[in-house]
Design a protein around this motif. Structure first.
Motif, PDB file in Angstrom:
ATOM      1  N   LEU A   1      34.756-100.522 -64.577  1.00 14.52           N
ATOM      2  CA  LEU A   1      33.480-100.224 -63.919  1.00 14.52           C
ATOM      3  C   LEU A   1      32.564-101.440 -63.941  1.00 14.52           C
ATOM      4  O   LEU A   1      31.868-101.734 -62.971  1.00 14.52           O
ATOM      5  CB  LEU A   1      32.789 -99.053 -64.617  1.00 14.52           C
ATOM      6  CG  LEU A   1      33.314 -97.659 -64.306  1.00 14.52           C
ATOM      7  CD1 LEU A   1      32.610 -96.629 -65.159  1.00 14.52           C
ATOM      8  CD2 LEU A   1      33.137 -97.340 -62.835  1.00 14.52           C
TER       9      LEU A   1
ATOM     10  N   GLY B   1      31.699-103.398 -60.367  1.00 13.51           N
ATOM     11  CA  GLY B   1      30.380-102.864 -60.062  1.00 13.51           C
ATOM     12  C   GLY B   1      29.705-103.430 -58.843  1.00 13.51           C
ATOM     13  O   GLY B   1      28.899-102.752 -58.221  1.00 13.51           O
ATOM     14  N   HIS B   2      30.032-104.662 -58.496  1.00 15.82           N
ATOM     15  CA  HIS B   2      29.289-105.256 -57.401  1.00 15.82           C
ATOM     16  C   HIS B   2      29.641-104.644 -56.052  1.00 15.82           C
ATOM     17  O   HIS B   2      28.818-104.580 -55.157  1.00 15.82           O
ATOM     18  CB  HIS B   2      29.554-106.769 -57.376  1.00 15.82           C
ATOM     19  CG  HIS B   2      28.360-107.545 -56.936  1.00 15.82           C
ATOM     20  ND1 HIS B   2      27.111-107.369 -57.500  1.00 15.82           N
ATOM     21  CD2 HIS B   2      28.205-108.494 -55.986  1.00 15.82           C
ATOM     22  CE1 HIS B   2      26.256-108.175 -56.907  1.00 15.82           C
ATOM     23  NE2 HIS B   2      26.881-108.862 -55.994  1.00 15.82           N
ATOM     24  N   ASN B   3      30.879-104.177 -55.925  1.00 17.86           N
ATOM     25  CA  ASN B   3      31.293-103.658 -54.622  1.00 17.86           C
ATOM     26  C   ASN B   3      31.636-102.176 -54.629  1.00 17.86           C
ATOM     27  O   ASN B   3      31.626-101.535 -53.602  1.00 17.86           O
ATOM     28  CB  ASN B   3      32.501-104.443 -54.114  1.00 17.86           C
ATOM     29  CG  ASN B   3      32.084-105.800 -53.630  1.00 17.86           C
ATOM     30  OD1 ASN B   3      31.139-105.924 -52.851  1.00 17.86           O
ATOM     31  ND2 ASN B   3      32.749-106.828 -54.105  1.00 17.86           N
ATOM     32  N   LEU B   4      31.969-101.654 -55.766  1.00 20.16           N
ATOM     33  CA  LEU B   4      32.341-100.239 -55.881  1.00 20.16           C
ATOM     34  C   LEU B   4      31.451 -99.598 -56.923  1.00 20.16           C
ATOM     35  O   LEU B   4      30.751-100.292 -57.653  1.00 20.16           O
ATOM     36  CB  LEU B   4      33.816-100.137 -56.298  1.00 20.16           C
ATOM     37  CG  LEU B   4      34.814-100.673 -55.274  1.00 20.16           C
ATOM     38  CD1 LEU B   4      36.175-100.843 -55.908  1.00 20.16           C
ATOM     39  CD2 LEU B   4      34.880 -99.744 -54.070  1.00 20.16           C
ATOM     40  N   PRO B   5      31.452 -98.279 -57.014  1.00 24.81           N
ATOM     41  CA  PRO B   5      30.618 -97.649 -58.042  1.00 24.81           C
ATOM     42  C   PRO B   5      30.876 -98.245 -59.422  1.00 24.81           C
ATOM     43  O   PRO B   5      32.016 -98.520 -59.774  1.00 24.81           O
ATOM     44  CB  PRO B   5      31.054 -96.181 -57.994  1.00 24.81           C
ATOM     45  CG  PRO B   5      31.480 -95.975 -56.601  1.00 24.81           C
ATOM     46  CD  PRO B   5      32.088 -97.279 -56.136  1.00 24.81           C
ATOM     47  N   GLY B   6      29.810 -98.442 -60.166  1.00 26.62           N
ATOM     48  CA  GLY B   6      29.955 -99.034 -61.489  1.00 26.62           C
ATOM     49  C   GLY B   6      28.797 -99.973 -61.757  1.00 26.62           C
ATOM     50  O   GLY B   6      27.788 -99.943 -61.067  1.00 26.62           O
ATOM     51  N   GLY B   7      28.959-100.802 -62.771  1.00 25.49           N
ATOM     52  CA  GLY B   7      27.901-101.740 -63.115  1.00 25.49           C
ATOM     53  C   GLY B   7      27.711-101.795 -64.617  1.00 25.49           C
ATOM     54  O   GLY B   7      28.306-101.029 -65.363  1.00 25.49           O
TER      55      GLY B   7
ATOM     56  N   ILE C   1      26.280 -98.430 -66.533  1.00 22.35           N
ATOM     57  CA  ILE C   1      27.243 -97.339 -66.687  1.00 22.35           C
ATOM     58  C   ILE C   1      28.328 -97.725 -67.675  1.00 22.35           C
ATOM     59  O   ILE C   1      28.684 -96.969 -68.590  1.00 22.35           O
ATOM     60  CB  ILE C   1      27.889 -96.998 -65.333  1.00 22.35           C
ATOM     61  CG1 ILE C   1      26.807 -96.659 -64.316  1.00 22.35           C
ATOM     62  CG2 ILE C   1      28.881 -95.873 -65.478  1.00 22.35           C
ATOM     63  CD1 ILE C   1      27.334 -96.456 -62.939  1.00 22.35           C
TER      64      ILE C   1
ATOM     65  N   PRO D   1      27.593 -91.783 -56.287  1.00 21.98           N
ATOM     66  CA  PRO D   1      28.510 -91.741 -57.430  1.00 21.98           C
ATOM     67  C   PRO D   1      28.002 -92.533 -58.635  1.00 21.98           C
ATOM     68  O   PRO D   1      28.226 -92.143 -59.782  1.00 21.98           O
ATOM     69  CB  PRO D   1      29.795 -92.362 -56.874  1.00 21.98           C
ATOM     70  CG  PRO D   1      29.373 -93.138 -55.682  1.00 21.98           C
ATOM     71  CD  PRO D   1      28.181 -92.439 -55.116  1.00 21.98           C
ATOM     72  N   ASP D   2      27.291 -93.649 -58.374  1.00 20.59           N
ATOM     73  CA  ASP D   2      26.774 -94.444 -59.486  1.00 20.59           C
ATOM     74  C   ASP D   2      25.843 -93.622 -60.358  1.00 20.59           C
ATOM     75  O   ASP D   2      25.960 -93.595 -61.582  1.00 20.59           O
ATOM     76  CB  ASP D   2      25.988 -95.636 -58.943  1.00 20.59           C
ATOM     77  CG  ASP D   2      26.869 -96.818 -58.716  1.00 20.59           C
ATOM     78  OD1 ASP D   2      27.273 -97.414 -59.714  1.00 20.59           O
ATOM     79  OD2 ASP D   2      27.169 -97.119 -57.551  1.00 20.59           O
TER      80      ASP D   2
ATOM     81  N   LEU E   1      27.661 -90.814 -62.255  1.00 22.38           N
ATOM     82  CA  LEU E   1      28.379 -91.312 -63.428  1.00 22.38           C
ATOM     83  C   LEU E   1      27.421 -91.570 -64.580  1.00 22.38           C
ATOM     84  O   LEU E   1      27.650 -91.123 -65.714  1.00 22.38           O
ATOM     85  CB  LEU E   1      29.057 -92.636 -63.056  1.00 22.38           C
ATOM     86  CG  LEU E   1      30.542 -92.619 -62.732  1.00 22.38           C
ATOM     87  CD1 LEU E   1      30.970 -93.987 -62.236  1.00 22.38           C
ATOM     88  CD2 LEU E   1      31.313 -92.260 -63.991  1.00 22.38           C
ATOM     89  N   THR E   2      26.350 -92.280 -64.262  1.00 19.93           N
ATOM     90  CA  THR E   2      25.387 -92.605 -65.307  1.00 19.93           C
ATOM     91  C   THR E   2      24.815 -91.343 -65.924  1.00 19.93           C
ATOM     92  O   THR E   2      24.727 -91.198 -67.143  1.00 19.93           O
ATOM     93  CB  THR E   2      24.247 -93.459 -64.724  1.00 19.93           C
ATOM     94  OG1 THR E   2      24.822 -94.472 -63.913  1.00 19.93           O
ATOM     95  CG2 THR E   2      23.425 -94.083 -65.810  1.00 19.93           C
TER      96      THR E   2
ATOM     97  N   GLY F   1      27.168-107.847 -52.201  1.00 24.03           N
ATOM     98  CA  GLY F   1      27.969-106.790 -52.797  1.00 24.03           C
ATOM     99  C   GLY F   1      27.854-105.530 -51.966  1.00 24.03           C
ATOM    100  O   GLY F   1      26.821-105.286 -51.330  1.00 24.03           O
ATOM    101  N   HIS F   2      28.893-104.734 -51.964  1.00 19.76           N
ATOM    102  CA  HIS F   2      28.846-103.510 -51.153  1.00 19.76           C
ATOM    103  C   HIS F   2      28.220-102.347 -51.894  1.00 19.76           C
ATOM    104  O   HIS F   2      27.855-101.361 -51.285  1.00 19.76           O
ATOM    105  CB  HIS F   2      30.261-103.152 -50.675  1.00 19.76           C
ATOM    106  CG  HIS F   2      30.789-104.161 -49.712  1.00 19.76           C
ATOM    107  ND1 HIS F   2      30.392-104.212 -48.393  1.00 19.76           N
ATOM    108  CD2 HIS F   2      31.654-105.180 -49.896  1.00 19.76           C
ATOM    109  CE1 HIS F   2      31.004-105.222 -47.787  1.00 19.76           C
ATOM    110  NE2 HIS F   2      31.773-105.837 -48.681  1.00 19.76           N
ATOM    111  N   ASN F   3      28.147-102.432 -53.207  1.00 19.68           N
ATOM    112  CA  ASN F   3      27.504-101.377 -53.966  1.00 19.68           C
ATOM    113  C   ASN F   3      26.004-101.651 -54.014  1.00 19.68           C
ATOM    114  O   ASN F   3      25.513-102.440 -54.810  1.00 19.68           O
ATOM    115  CB  ASN F   3      28.090-101.334 -55.381  1.00 19.68           C
ATOM    116  CG  ASN F   3      27.437-100.269 -56.230  1.00 19.68           C
ATOM    117  OD1 ASN F   3      26.490 -99.617 -55.799  1.00 19.68           O
ATOM    118  ND2 ASN F   3      27.929-100.104 -57.432  1.00 19.68           N
TER     119      ASN F   3
ATOM    120  N   ASN G   1      24.021-101.222 -57.273  1.00 21.11           N
ATOM    121  CA  ASN G   1      24.207-102.281 -58.253  1.00 21.11           C
ATOM    122  C   ASN G   1      23.522-103.567 -57.815  1.00 21.11           C
ATOM    123  O   ASN G   1      22.923-104.270 -58.629  1.00 21.11           O
ATOM    124  CB  ASN G   1      25.711-102.521 -58.469  1.00 21.11           C
ATOM    125  CG  ASN G   1      25.948-103.512 -59.587  1.00 21.11           C
ATOM    126  OD1 ASN G   1      26.159-104.684 -59.341  1.00 21.11           O
ATOM    127  ND2 ASN G   1      25.862-103.034 -60.822  1.00 21.11           N
TER     128      ASN G   1
END
Lengths: 158, 812
Positions: A29, A33-39, A42, B674-675, B678-679, B770-772, B775
């Motif tokens: 994650l 994180g930069h491109n998909l859910p996460g970071g 988390i 989703p971020d 999850l958190t 970034g695509h998210n 974030n």
């Protein structure tokens, strides 16, 4: 909390299996994180939850006794106790986040300006992206892990 | 010559980097950390020396979006304070190497002292009001830590007192700064409304600023507010009470912070603000404040029974002299203003030289003779011949005896007060009279200090050893400096001018209206003039009165001990009142729910009042459709929330509360976030664990609530809920600062800027890449917020550790 008599074998076995999975997930994650859910945030909370699981199932001292192979340290009475180590994790994280931001000033940009590099034709990955924000995210991760585990450890020891 | 940005930045940054390195370094080199710190100070001194003669501002962009930049300014006054902080710093660190030999807590001591030096250099070079304020308060914090170094009862009292006085003084000053900023916004020639010095700053358009201040009726409030800040820092009456207590600190700290540098910050501010605010009101405020302080604290110094106490009061007295000097000006005659500025500027230098020396001498006496009581000391010159020689130069400078350095600056003060009185007449004649009266006491206590080395030696004292060279070298160097300044007056009389005059001239110019030049020169007076006569009276009366020193001292003590005349009367009275009144226990009664109520209620009230004051209207929102899954989640959440109120035990309550949390997580999933989901899930789990850990510590406080308590808690919940909802609605509706071409929409800005653009090179910096989007917002667009948040997280962990550690040690 500090006894490991009242947890069942099932719980202890599951914890053993689940712990590495959670940590690997957390790291994934963090990196994606930069491109998909996460970071960083988390990932940090997830890692803390994993260690929290060990604390709940095996007790506070297990981590130090069995995994680090040293006598358990009662918090704050010892110069080099585990809370100190968590504390230095927090310090490192803050320094990483702020220091990474300060690097931008050296290049004449505003504080905390982040950049992205793209590398073409990397084997396996194809295009590969490195963001300077990853350093910042690592800082966030370290602070969150360190702070949450500190809280868990000292509150748990109470 | 323009200053070099890199060098000035390095000067301010080096001490802080050094301070950060001290804890690690101490493990490796131990005691020798003192010499490392001295080396850092020496490097700063050398770097500042390369900027000698430079004048101008440098600026580093910090957060351009908020127009925040770190601006530093170099001129004579800044260089003087810079030289003092780093130069005296070198000597103090060297001296500490000997003095702190067997003392506890050395890593903390050196790290704090280095950080203090950085903050002091920051004050010297700050060109921006906010930066000045931050460095200003940093020195107060450093002083707090250093005064409380020994962690005993009296040390803690002294540290708290100094923190209380200087920090709250700083807050007054901050309000003064904000008023200045507010006025500067409307002055066309001021480009950056927080900039104090440099191009397009307040000082550069001092006349326009003064007119604007007067039109707004804010001149006097700003003067008073800044005056309070300066007076608190520089120990002016009646805020001088913290300085004698600050002597609890190790002696090198007293010499460094409480005589040569930190207390100079207040007079520095007065000198710096002088061109901007000098008016008739200014003269009335600062000339009076300075002279009153000078006289009262000089009398208190005579009553002292401890050599450090004597020096502390004497420091306040000499700071009063400097403030009085800077305070004297006249709108009709520029010459009077010039004399005033010359008094202030020259005495800052002279006082630092002789007072730091005397403190170091006091340290030697305390260290070697084992006592600081004046009564028990005498005839030390037999055992400490070198120290005695040093003291002769420094103490006679302090007394204002020609040809020692303090004499010249006191001459300037006498001259300035006399000229002002001769020009304006009337009650202004009190100024020269008070100046002479105060100086007589200065003469008395200076000679008393000197006499520690002469006369009869008490039997009990025994043989006093010479201290190591690391403790003798620093005061020797300082005394040599003071001696050279004194010699400069003699050589100038003979026609040979030392470069000191050129340097002091540059310091004087910093406090003069823009464009005025100071051709500073000082010399032994060769003709009889009023100021010479005043000096003569001072020395003569002092010499006649000295044999009756004990009688004078006892008389002053008797007056001092009369109720409200006691120096600490109002401080101790006020703090005692705060401890014993009825309101305190109501607010902090040790019950968590009371704290929560006050805290949440206060926050909500402030936030809601802010919205009302800004007359915001709650934005309308539309396009919200509740689907069936969403509806179910929300209903379950509400049921969970309602069930919490009826839970029979803490465990059940916490578990029920987590229903609400998990429903919110599902809500996020349904809303394609989703971020967040999850958190929320992980946090919910962790919170559950922590709750369950602490729950058996809580009392079973369920049921039996009175009706008014229910009403009160309900009202508080409603207020908090309203605040949060209004805040969310308002903060997501409008985006201040986003250009209009982005449709004022936060969402579209982030959606456009977060992902890498379709065509991009191998390096991009202007978009998130970034695509998210969530974030990217956290780590890039809003990274500064995130930095603040992780600082809060770290702080929370720290406070929990501290609280529990204190509980385990039985302190709470």
């Amino acid at each position: 909390m500090t006894t490991d008599h009242d947890t069942t074998v099932i719980a202890r076995t599951v914890a053993r299996v689940v712990f590495p999975i959670i940590v690997v997930t957390a790291i994934a994650l963090l990196l994606q994180g930069h491109n998909l859910p996460g970071g960083g945030f988390i990932a940090g909370t997830l890692t803390a939850a994993a260690v929290g699981l060990v604390y709940v199932i095996y007790g506070l001292d297990h981590l130090e006794q069995e995994l680090l192979g040293r006598p358990p340290s009662v918090p704050f009475t010892d110069e080099a106790g585990i809370t100190r180590e968590y504390g230095s994790l927090v310090t490192t994280g803050l320094a990483l986040a702020a220091g990474g931001g300060a690097v931008a000033i050296l290049f004449g940009d505003a504080f905390l300006t982040q950049a992205v590099w793209f590398f073409e034709h990397v084997p396996v990955y194809g295009e590969f992206e490195v963001a300077s924000a990853l350093a910042f995210d690592l800082g966030v991760y370290a602070v969150v892990v360190g702070a949450l585990l500190t809280i868990l450890a000292v509150v748990g020891a109470e | 010559m323009q200053p070099t940005a890199g060098i000035i930045l390095a000067v301010v940054a080096l001490p802080f980097l050094g301070a950060a390195a001290v804890p690690l370094l101490y493990r490796v080199i131990g005691e020798r950390t003192a010499y490392f710190a001295a080396a850092v100070a020496a490097a700063c001194f050398a770097l500042i020396a390369t900027q000698f003669g430079a004048e101008g501002a440098i600026s580093v962009r910090w957060i351009p979006a908020l127009d925040v930049s770190l601006s530093l300014y170099v001129d004579g006054l800044a260089l003087l304070i810079g030289f003092l902080a780093s130069g005296v710093g070198v000597l103090i660190f060297t001296y500490s190497g000997g003095y702190m030999h067997n003392e506890p807590g050395k890593p903390r001591y050196y790290a704090t002292l280095l950080a203090f030096m950085g903050a002091m250099l920051g004050i010297a070079f700050a060109a921006d009001l906010i930066a000045l304020f931050v460095f200003w308060e940093l020195t107060s914090v450093a002083s707090f830590i250093l005064i409380g170094h020994y962690r005993d009862e009296s040390g803690q009292y002294a540290a708290r007192k100094s923190m209380f006085v200087t920090v709250s003084g700083g807050l007054f000053m901050l309000i003064g700064f904000l008023l200045l900023h507010w006025v500067a916004l409307d002055v066309a020639s001021v480009e950056s409304a927080f900039r104090l010095a440099g191009e397009g700053s307040m000082l550069a358009s001092a006349d326009a600023m003064q007119t604007a201040l007067r039109e707004q009726g804010l001149l006097v409030p700003v003067l008073l507010l800044i005056g309070i800040g300066a007076a608190a820092k520089s120990a002016q009456v009646p805020l001088h009470i913290w300085l004698p207590d600050a002597m609890e600190a190790p002696t090198p700290v007293s010499a460094f912070l409480h005589s040569a540098t930190m207390v100079k910050a207040g007079v520095y501010l007065v000198g710096r603000m002088r061109p901007l605010l000098v008016t008739d009101e200014w003269v009335l405020l600062f000339a009076l404040l300075g002279l009153v302080t000078m006289t009262i604290t000089a009398m208190l110094a005579v009553t002292a029974s401890d050599i450090k106490e004597l020096l502390a009061y004497s420091t306040a007295s000499h700071l009063g002299l400097i403030v009085a000097g800077y305070g004297i000006a006249s709108s009709a005659d520029a010459h009077i203003g010039l004399l005033g500025a010359e008094t202030g500027a020259f005495h800052v230098l002279n006082h630092a030289l002789f007072k730091a020396t005397l403190f170091l001498v006091a340290g030697i006496i305390a260290h070697e003779a084992g006592t600081r009581a004046i009564e028990e000391l005498g005839g030390l010159s037999d055992d400490l011949p070198l120290t005695a020689g040093i003291t002769v130069v420094a103490a006679l400078g302090m007394a204002g005896v020609p040809p020692f350095n303090g004499f010249y600056s006191k001459e300037f003060l006498f001259d300035a007060t006399y000229e002002l009185a001769a020009h304006d007449g009337g009650l202004w004649w009190l100024l020269p009279v008070v100046a002479v009266f105060g100086s007589i006491f200065t003469f008395l206590y200076s000679i008393r200090f000197l006499m520690l080395f002469f006369g009869e030696k008490p039997e009990e004292l025994g043989h006093v050893h010479e201290p190591p060279w690391s403790m003798r070298g620093p005061p020797l160097l300082l005394a040599v400096g003071a001696g050279i300044v004194g010699l400069g007056g003699i050589t100038a009389t003979a026609g040979f001018h030392l470069p000191i005059e050129e340097f002091v001239g540059r310091i004087v110019e910093s406090s003069l209206p823009a464009g005025e030049e100071a051709h500073f020169s000082y010399h032994i007076p060769t003709t009889l003039s009023p100021p010479v006569l005043m000096s003569g009276v001072t020395v003569a009366v002092g010499a006649v009165a000295y044999p009756f020193y004990d009688g004078i001292r006892d008389g002053l003590r008797a007056v001092r001990d009369l109720g409200p005349l006691r120096p600490n009367w109002y401080y101790n009275g006020a703090t005692a009142l705060m401890d014993t009144n009825e309101i305190g226990p109501q607010i902090h009664n040790g019950l968590l729910r009371t704290y929560a109520l006050w805290f949440l209620g206060g926050t909500s009230a402030l936030a809601l009042a802010g919205y009302v004051a800004a007359t915001v209207s709650i934005p309308t929102f539309s396009g919200l459709t509740v689907t069936i899954p969403l509806g179910i989640v929300l209903v379950v959440a509400i049921i969970g929330a309602a069930a919490v109120t009826g839970a029979p035990s803490h465990v059940a309550g916490v578990l029920t509360l987590s229903i609400l949390g998990f429903m919110v997580a599902i809500f996020y999933i349904l809303a394609d976030a989703p971020d967040l989901a999850l958190t929320q899930l992980v946090i919910e789990t962790l919170v559950l664990v922590i709750f369950l850990l602490v729950i058996d510590k809580l009392p079973a406080f369920y049921g039996g609530s009175k009706r008014w308590m229910l009403v009160r808690d309900g009202a508080a919940s409603l207020a908090v809920g309203t605040t949060v909802m209004v805040t969310v609605l308002l903060s997501t509706a409008r985006t201040p600062g986003v250009p209009s071409y982005l449709d004022h929409s936060l969402k579209s800005f982030f959606i456009e800027r977060a992902p890498p653009p379709p065509e991009h090179g191998s390096f991009i910096i202007d978009s998130g890449g970034g695509h998210n989007i969530v974030n990217v917002i956290l780590v890039d667009f809003r990274a500064f917020d995130t930095l603040g948040e992780i600082s809060v997280v770290a702080m929370a962990a720290l406070s929990i550790v501290t609280l529990i550690a204190m509980q385990q040690r039985g302190e709470i």
